[in-house]
Design an enzyme around this catalytic site. Sequence first.
Site, PDB file in Angstrom:
ATOM      1  N   ASP A  32       0.849  -1.193   0.000  1.00 46.42           N
ATOM      2  CA  ASP A  32       0.000   0.000   0.000  1.00 46.42           C
ATOM      3  C   ASP A  32       0.890   1.251   0.000  1.00 46.42           C
ATOM      4  O   ASP A  32       1.886   1.317   0.721  1.00 46.42           O
ATOM      5  CB  ASP A  32      -0.890  -0.026   1.255  1.00 46.42           C
ATOM      6  N   ASN A  88     -13.023  -2.949   3.234  1.00 50.62           N
ATOM      7  CA  ASN A  88     -14.063  -1.924   3.237  1.00 50.62           C
ATOM      8  C   ASN A  88     -14.989  -2.077   2.028  1.00 50.62           C
ATOM      9  O   ASN A  88     -14.519  -2.290   0.909  1.00 50.62           O
ATOM     10  CB  ASN A  88     -13.420  -0.532   3.205  1.00 50.62           C
ATOM     11  N   GLN A  95     -14.464   2.812   1.917  1.00 46.98           N
ATOM     12  CA  GLN A  95     -13.849   2.316   0.676  1.00 46.98           C
ATOM     13  C   GLN A  95     -13.585   3.494  -0.256  1.00 46.98           C
ATOM     14  O   GLN A  95     -14.512   4.236  -0.601  1.00 46.98           O
ATOM     15  CB  GLN A  95     -14.760   1.290  -0.012  1.00 46.98           C
ATOM     16  N   HIS A 101     -10.629  -5.287  -2.559  1.00 52.06           N
ATOM     17  CA  HIS A 101      -9.276  -5.567  -2.051  1.00 52.06           C
ATOM     18  C   HIS A 101      -9.346  -5.872  -0.578  1.00 52.06           C
ATOM     19  O   HIS A 101     -10.230  -5.389   0.133  1.00 52.06           O
ATOM     20  CB  HIS A 101      -8.321  -4.399  -2.322  1.00 52.06           C
ATOM     21  N   HIS A 103      -7.045  -5.536   2.830  1.00 51.76           N
ATOM     22  CA  HIS A 103      -5.852  -4.968   3.461  1.00 51.76           C
ATOM     23  C   HIS A 103      -5.236  -6.012   4.388  1.00 51.76           C
ATOM     24  O   HIS A 103      -5.948  -6.621   5.197  1.00 51.76           O
ATOM     25  CB  HIS A 103      -6.221  -3.769   4.344  1.00 51.76           C
TER      26      HIS A 103
HETATM   27  P1  AMP Z   1      -9.824   1.556   0.763  1.00 52.01           P
HETATM   28  O1  AMP Z   1      -9.941   2.836   1.525  1.00 52.01           O
HETATM   29  O2  AMP Z   1     -10.184   0.326   1.559  1.00 52.01           O
HETATM   30  O3  AMP Z   1     -10.526   1.619  -0.572  1.00 52.01           O
HETATM   31  O4  AMP Z   1      -8.269   1.380   0.502  1.00 52.01           O
HETATM   32  C1  AMP Z   1      -7.608   1.917  -0.589  1.00 52.01           C
HETATM   33  C2  AMP Z   1      -6.137   1.795  -0.260  1.00 52.01           C
HETATM   34  O5  AMP Z   1      -5.425   1.866  -1.477  1.00 52.01           O
HETATM   35  C3  AMP Z   1      -5.577   2.886   0.636  1.00 52.01           C
HETATM   36  O6  AMP Z   1      -4.955   2.289   1.766  1.00 52.01           O
HETATM   37  C4  AMP Z   1      -4.555   3.603  -0.252  1.00 52.01           C
HETATM   38  O7  AMP Z   1      -3.414   4.005   0.466  1.00 52.01           O
HETATM   39  C5  AMP Z   1      -4.230   2.539  -1.270  1.00 52.01           C
HETATM   40  N1  AMP Z   1      -3.821   3.017  -2.590  1.00 52.01           N
HETATM   41  C6  AMP Z   1      -4.456   3.920  -3.373  1.00 52.01           C
HETATM   42  N2  AMP Z   1      -3.811   4.039  -4.555  1.00 52.01           N
HETATM   43  C7  AMP Z   1      -2.765   3.185  -4.517  1.00 52.01           C
HETATM   44  C8  AMP Z   1      -1.729   2.841  -5.432  1.00 52.01           C
HETATM   45  N3  AMP Z   1      -1.634   3.420  -6.639  1.00 52.01           N
HETATM   46  N4  AMP Z   1      -0.817   1.909  -5.054  1.00 52.01           N
HETATM   47  C9  AMP Z   1      -0.900   1.331  -3.836  1.00 52.01           C
HETATM   48  N5  AMP Z   1      -1.862   1.600  -2.923  1.00 52.01           N
HETATM   49  C10 AMP Z   1      -2.764   2.518  -3.258  1.00 52.01           C
END
Ligand code: AMP
Length: 136
Positions: A32, A88, A95, A101, A103
């Site tokens: 992440d 999420n 989300q 995805h 985590h």
């Molecule tokens: P969510 O809030 O559950 O949708 O999580 C999205 C996650 O994706 C967050 O923890 C972000 O830090 C991560 N994220 C967003 N864009 C990228 C990216 N390009 N590469 C890696 N992680 C990302």
Amino acid sequence: MRNEECIFCKIANGEIPSNTLYEDEGYRVILDLGPATRGHALILPKDHYADLFELPDQNCEQMLKIAKKMGALMKERLGCSGMNLVQNNGESAGQTVRHFHIHLIPRYDDGSRIVAWTPGEPSAEELAEIRDTICG
Ligand code: AMP
Ligand code: ZN
């Protein structure tokens, strides 16, 4: 099936580079970019599903197996003592990327709480009413 607008489709399928920890035919595990802790990773299916409610049952099983395997590897290599799995669904749940995805958040003995809430104090009647609303 991919969604051309979706950044996680591009990352999962290798169109956008990432720090990949694991990859197979159907999935990619990446670090992440905004980690909660050292080693915070995301398990991404290569096909596009917006959230858990779109995810086929067989992917659920495979992704939990990957979580278990990666979690064991992180415990061994990073020395974390615990691991939160966070997933999420929907804006109200936090989300931000509408591509399913999971985590993987390694936890260390530093006392911090990543996943926390203030416990409510529902009455027995309230709990029964909620149970009946969901299941009745
Ligand atoms: P969510 O809030 O559950 O949708 O999580 C999205 C996650 O994706 C967050 O923890 C972000 O830090 C991560 N994220 C967003 N864009 C990228 C990216 N390009 N590469 C890696 N992680 C990302
Ligand atoms: Zn996608």
